[in-house]
Design an enzyme around this catalytic site. Structure first.
Site, PDB file in Angstrom:
ATOM      1  N   VAL A  52      -9.032   5.874  -8.382  1.00 16.67           N
ATOM      2  CA  VAL A  52      -9.737   4.944  -7.498  1.00 16.67           C
ATOM      3  C   VAL A  52      -8.805   4.529  -6.357  1.00 16.67           C
ATOM      4  O   VAL A  52      -8.806   5.145  -5.301  1.00 16.67           O
ATOM      5  CB  VAL A  52     -10.262   3.699  -8.268  1.00 16.67           C
ATOM      6  CG1 VAL A  52     -11.049   2.790  -7.342  1.00 16.67           C
ATOM      7  CG2 VAL A  52     -11.125   4.112  -9.443  1.00 16.67           C
ATOM      8  N   CYS A  53      -8.005   3.483  -6.565  1.00 21.60           N
ATOM      9  CA  CYS A  53      -7.171   2.941  -5.492  1.00 21.60           C
ATOM     10  C   CYS A  53      -6.118   3.935  -5.007  1.00 21.60           C
ATOM     11  O   CYS A  53      -5.941   4.121  -3.802  1.00 21.60           O
ATOM     12  CB  CYS A  53      -6.514   1.643  -5.932  1.00 21.60           C
ATOM     13  SG  CYS A  53      -7.701   0.322  -6.237  1.00 21.60           S
ATOM     14  N   VAL A  54      -5.425   4.563  -5.926  1.00 21.33           N
ATOM     15  CA  VAL A  54      -4.403   5.533  -5.529  1.00 21.33           C
ATOM     16  C   VAL A  54      -5.065   6.707  -4.808  1.00 21.33           C
ATOM     17  O   VAL A  54      -4.616   7.135  -3.744  1.00 21.33           O
ATOM     18  CB  VAL A  54      -3.580   6.012  -6.747  1.00 21.33           C
ATOM     19  CG1 VAL A  54      -2.638   7.142  -6.358  1.00 21.33           C
ATOM     20  CG2 VAL A  54      -2.803   4.847  -7.346  1.00 21.33           C
TER      21      VAL A  54
END
Length: 124
Positions: A52-54
């Site tokens: 997700v964020c990475v």
């Protein structure tokens, strides 16, 4: 990170004095207010939720023409499968997969320096 929802950055992370973590609600750090690369063309990326964020941060950086090195042993997900698939996706997208030891020793460039000796104590 989102400290209001997730709490503050753990002291064990060891942020340098004066460095304030970027507060964000966007999944990609690139889209957060205050995000700056300061002209850098390479990024060493680590973090939580590889898929997700990475992933979204890495993909946005790649889109900007930035060389992205994802530190695989410094990236996690709540579920192993999401981490595995997220890292595979990032590699296929053009990220360089690396490890903490590889990054640290590449930054040192050579043995015998004070920096190398400090790193050696950590990695042994």
């Amino acid at each position: 990170q989102y400290p209001k929802g997730l709490g503050p950055t753990a002291a064990a992370v060891g942020l340098p004095e004066g460095l304030v973590p970027l507060e964000k609600t966007e999944f990609s750090a690139c889209r957060a207010d205050g995000f700056q690369l300061h002209g850098r063309q390479q990024v060493v990326l680590c973090g939580i939720e590889a898929h997700v964020c990475v992933a979204q941060t890495a993909l946005d950086l790649l889109e900007q023409g930035i060389e992205v090195h994802v530190v695989t042993d410094a990236v996690g997900s709540r579920h192993k499968r999401n981490r595995k698939v997220g890292l595979r996706r990032l590699e296929q997208a053009g990220c360089v997969l690396t490890t903490t030891e590889m990054v640290l020793l590449e930054l040192c460039e050579r043995a015998g320096t004070p920096e190398f000796k400090a790193i050696q104590r950590i990695i042994l």
